[in-house]
Design an enzyme around this catalytic site. Structure first.
Site, PDB file in Angstrom:
ATOM      1  N   LYS A  39       0.849  -1.192   0.000  1.00 26.74           N
ATOM      2  CA  LYS A  39       0.000   0.000   0.000  1.00 26.74           C
ATOM      3  C   LYS A  39       0.890   1.249   0.000  1.00 26.74           C
ATOM      4  O   LYS A  39       2.044   1.198   0.452  1.00 26.74           O
ATOM      5  CB  LYS A  39      -0.878   0.005   1.256  1.00 26.74           C
ATOM      6  CG  LYS A  39      -1.988  -1.054   1.210  1.00 26.74           C
ATOM      7  CD  LYS A  39      -3.303  -0.382   0.915  1.00 26.74           C
ATOM      8  CE  LYS A  39      -4.389  -1.325   0.467  1.00 26.74           C
ATOM      9  NZ  LYS A  39      -5.006  -2.091   1.523  1.00 26.74           N
ATOM     10  N   LYS A  50      -9.010   7.582 -13.088  1.00 22.51           N
ATOM     11  CA  LYS A  50      -9.142   6.566 -12.038  1.00 22.51           C
ATOM     12  C   LYS A  50      -9.063   7.224 -10.662  1.00 22.51           C
ATOM     13  O   LYS A  50      -9.762   6.832  -9.722  1.00 22.51           O
ATOM     14  CB  LYS A  50      -8.054   5.496 -12.200  1.00 22.51           C
ATOM     15  CG  LYS A  50      -8.041   4.511 -11.043  1.00 22.51           C
ATOM     16  CD  LYS A  50      -8.026   3.071 -11.457  1.00 22.51           C
ATOM     17  CE  LYS A  50      -8.486   2.153 -10.340  1.00 22.51           C
ATOM     18  NZ  LYS A  50      -7.412   1.382  -9.739  1.00 22.51           N
TER      19      LYS A  50
HETATM   20  N1  NAP Z   1      -7.009  -4.680  -4.181  1.00 26.50           N
HETATM   21  C1  NAP Z   1      -7.504  -4.061  -5.236  1.00 26.50           C
HETATM   22  O1  NAP Z   1      -8.544  -4.466  -5.779  1.00 26.50           O
HETATM   23  C2  NAP Z   1      -6.801  -2.870  -5.841  1.00 26.50           C
HETATM   24  C3  NAP Z   1      -7.242  -2.415  -7.095  1.00 26.50           C
HETATM   25  C4  NAP Z   1      -6.576  -1.333  -7.675  1.00 26.50           C
HETATM   26  C5  NAP Z   1      -5.510  -0.754  -7.018  1.00 26.50           C
HETATM   27  N2  NAP Z   1      -5.114  -1.220  -5.797  1.00 26.50           N
HETATM   28  C6  NAP Z   1      -3.967  -0.573  -5.162  1.00 26.50           C
HETATM   29  O2  NAP Z   1      -2.887  -1.508  -5.143  1.00 26.50           O
HETATM   30  C7  NAP Z   1      -2.046  -1.269  -4.004  1.00 26.50           C
HETATM   31  C8  NAP Z   1      -1.895  -2.587  -3.229  1.00 26.50           C
HETATM   32  O3  NAP Z   1      -3.181  -2.906  -2.705  1.00 26.50           O
HETATM   33  P1  NAP Z   1      -3.588  -4.339  -2.161  1.00 26.50           P
HETATM   34  O4  NAP Z   1      -5.072  -4.349  -2.097  1.00 26.50           O
HETATM   35  O5  NAP Z   1      -2.889  -5.428  -2.895  1.00 26.50           O
HETATM   36  O6  NAP Z   1      -3.004  -4.248  -0.672  1.00 26.50           O
HETATM   37  P2  NAP Z   1      -2.786  -5.438   0.371  1.00 26.50           P
HETATM   38  O7  NAP Z   1      -3.654  -6.594   0.029  1.00 26.50           O
HETATM   39  O8  NAP Z   1      -2.883  -4.837   1.721  1.00 26.50           O
HETATM   40  O9  NAP Z   1      -1.286  -5.902   0.082  1.00 26.50           O
HETATM   41  C9  NAP Z   1      -0.164  -5.244   0.571  1.00 26.50           C
HETATM   42  C10 NAP Z   1       0.879  -6.300   0.848  1.00 26.50           C
HETATM   43  O10 NAP Z   1       2.095  -5.655   1.207  1.00 26.50           O
HETATM   44  C11 NAP Z   1       2.640  -6.346   2.312  1.00 26.50           C
HETATM   45  N3  NAP Z   1       3.544  -5.469   3.044  1.00 26.50           N
HETATM   46  C12 NAP Z   1       3.258  -4.476   3.922  1.00 26.50           C
HETATM   47  N4  NAP Z   1       4.375  -3.916   4.380  1.00 26.50           N
HETATM   48  C13 NAP Z   1       5.403  -4.571   3.784  1.00 26.50           C
HETATM   49  C14 NAP Z   1       6.806  -4.473   3.879  1.00 26.50           C
HETATM   50  N5  NAP Z   1       7.393  -3.597   4.691  1.00 26.50           N
HETATM   51  N6  NAP Z   1       7.556  -5.298   3.144  1.00 26.50           N
HETATM   52  C15 NAP Z   1       6.991  -6.208   2.322  1.00 26.50           C
HETATM   53  N7  NAP Z   1       5.658  -6.376   2.199  1.00 26.50           N
HETATM   54  C16 NAP Z   1       4.876  -5.565   2.933  1.00 26.50           C
HETATM   55  C17 NAP Z   1       1.428  -6.736   3.126  1.00 26.50           C
HETATM   56  O11 NAP Z   1       1.805  -7.724   4.042  1.00 26.50           O
HETATM   57  P3  NAP Z   1       0.810  -8.293   5.179  1.00 26.50           P
HETATM   58  O12 NAP Z   1       0.186  -9.466   4.492  1.00 26.50           O
HETATM   59  O13 NAP Z   1       1.710  -8.645   6.283  1.00 26.50           O
HETATM   60  O14 NAP Z   1      -0.164  -7.193   5.506  1.00 26.50           O
HETATM   61  C18 NAP Z   1       0.520  -7.240   2.017  1.00 26.50           C
HETATM   62  O15 NAP Z   1       0.842  -8.566   1.669  1.00 26.50           O
HETATM   63  C19 NAP Z   1      -2.736  -0.142  -3.222  1.00 26.50           C
HETATM   64  O16 NAP Z   1      -2.177   1.100  -3.575  1.00 26.50           O
HETATM   65  C20 NAP Z   1      -4.181  -0.209  -3.690  1.00 26.50           C
HETATM   66  O17 NAP Z   1      -4.841   1.030  -3.579  1.00 26.50           O
HETATM   67  C21 NAP Z   1      -5.740  -2.266  -5.197  1.00 26.50           C
END
Ligand code: NAP
Length: 298
Positions: A77, A180
């Site tokens: 994130k 977006k």
């Molecule tokens: N999900 C969607 O549908 C979507 C769609 C469009 C855009 N986005 C964007 O994509 C980005 C990622 O979103 P997401 O939904 O995939 O988030 P997420 O599911 O919270 O994934 C973030 C990952 O990063 C890991 N992490 C956190 N701190 C870290 C560190 N210091 N070192 C290594 N890994 C670490 C987390 O680990 P833990 O498992 O320990 O928490 C988690 O696995 C965001 O900017 C979001 O706005 C998401």
């Protein structure tokens, strides 16, 4: 990179988006290095009835990395970039391409201070993916990314070639990214009310949404994004046509008491508005509320 072989790839942040990218690469025999925060033996992606298991381990200590890779997908994130900086230091060399899979329009500025080497490429992520209670991730749409039409983006497009993630090199990337962003900015309203899409059926919320979108549109245009007058209504229409129980990631984060990506999705509009002398009265109310909500209940 050796032109005869596939590029070496790492995914930093194996969450909803990172797992999806890792899965589509694994499906074609290009399993990436997985770098995360939580130790796990493998990752799993559910796509309809299919379950794709990506073998681990998930590395959790950047000290374990002894050489840079060709391509890093950064999928933490936006609130977690600083904490992931040691991964970027360990994985990047001068030729490494770092593809930032994050919402917003500021990926370059935010990641660059934590990534002294390498070439940073912002990506627009078009697919929704959600973490499930069993630790797997559910993909809820066709995997698709847009990248700016630039040389470093070609490294990413080539690495993804043959996977089922469609990669588009977009000449109008800025325009797409701001469009977006407008959609993401409105979704912030859901985090404040703790309601889903059904709330956009209210006439007062529709008026507020349109007013907010007009404000965001003025800032987007000042930033050089050529968006038409129809965009605010089109975005509102889309929320109104969505299933009433459709949520958004910033609402999920709010419900879970996690920090919110308010600054890259909403704060940016007031910050950029101020730089262009554009008044942002609606943002001026929403942004402090989102920032305070992000701090937690206390
Ligand atoms: N999900 C969607 O549908 C979507 C769609 C469009 C855009 N986005 C964007 O994509 C980005 C990622 O979103 P997401 O939904 O995939 O988030 P997420 O599911 O919270 O994934 C973030 C990952 O990063 C890991 N992490 C956190 N701190 C870290 C560190 N210091 N070192 C290594 N890994 C670490 C987390 O680990 P833990 O498992 O320990 O928490 C988690 O696995 C965001 O900017 C979001 O706005 C998401």
């Amino acid at each position: 990179m050796n032109p005869e072989s596939s590029p070496s790839v790492a995914v930093v942040g194996p969450g909803a988006i990172g797992t999806t990218i890792a899965a589509v690469l694994h499906e074609v025999g290009r399993t990436p290095l997985l770098c995360g925060r939580t130790s796990r033996g493998h990752l799993a992606l559910r796509d309809g009835d299919r379950l794709i298991t990506i073998p681990g381990p998930i590395r959790t200590n950047p000290i374990q990395i002894d050489h840079p890779v060709d391509l890093v997908f950064l999928a933490v994130k936006a609130t977690q970039i600083e904490a992931a900086a040691a991964w970027l230091a360990a994985l990047t060399g001068p030729e490494t391409v770092v593809c930032v899979l994050q919402n917003g329009v500021e990926q370059l500025e935010r990641v660059a201070p934590h990534c002294p080497r390498g070439r940073i490429v912002p990506a627009i992520v078009w697919f929704p993916a959600q973490a499930q209670p069993d630790g797997s991730v559910r993909l809820r749409g066709d995997a698709r990314l847009s990248l700016p039409d630039a040389p470093a983006s070609r490294v990413i497009a080539e690495a993804m070639q043959g996977t089922r993630c469609f990669v588009e090199l977009a000449a109008d990337f800025k325009c797409l990214a701001w469009r977006k962003l407008l959609q993401n900015a409105v979704a912030g309203l859901m985090a404040l009310t703790q309601r889903r899409s059904g709330m956009f059926g209210r006439s007062d919320i529709s008026r507020l949404t349109l007013g907010y979108l007009q404000e965001c549109l003025a800032v987007a245009r000042a930033e050089g994004a050529e968006l038409g007058d129809e965009v605010p209504q089109a975005i509102l229409d889309k929320f109104q046509a969505s299933p009433a129980d459709m949520g958004t990631s910033i609402l999920t984060d709010r419900e879970a008491g996690r920090p919110l990506e308010w600054d890259i999705r909403n704060g940016v509009v007031s910050r950029r508005g101020q730089a262009h002398n554009i008044p942002t009265p609606i943002s001026d109310v929403l942004v402090p509320l989102l920032a305070a909500a992000s701090d937690g209940p206390g």
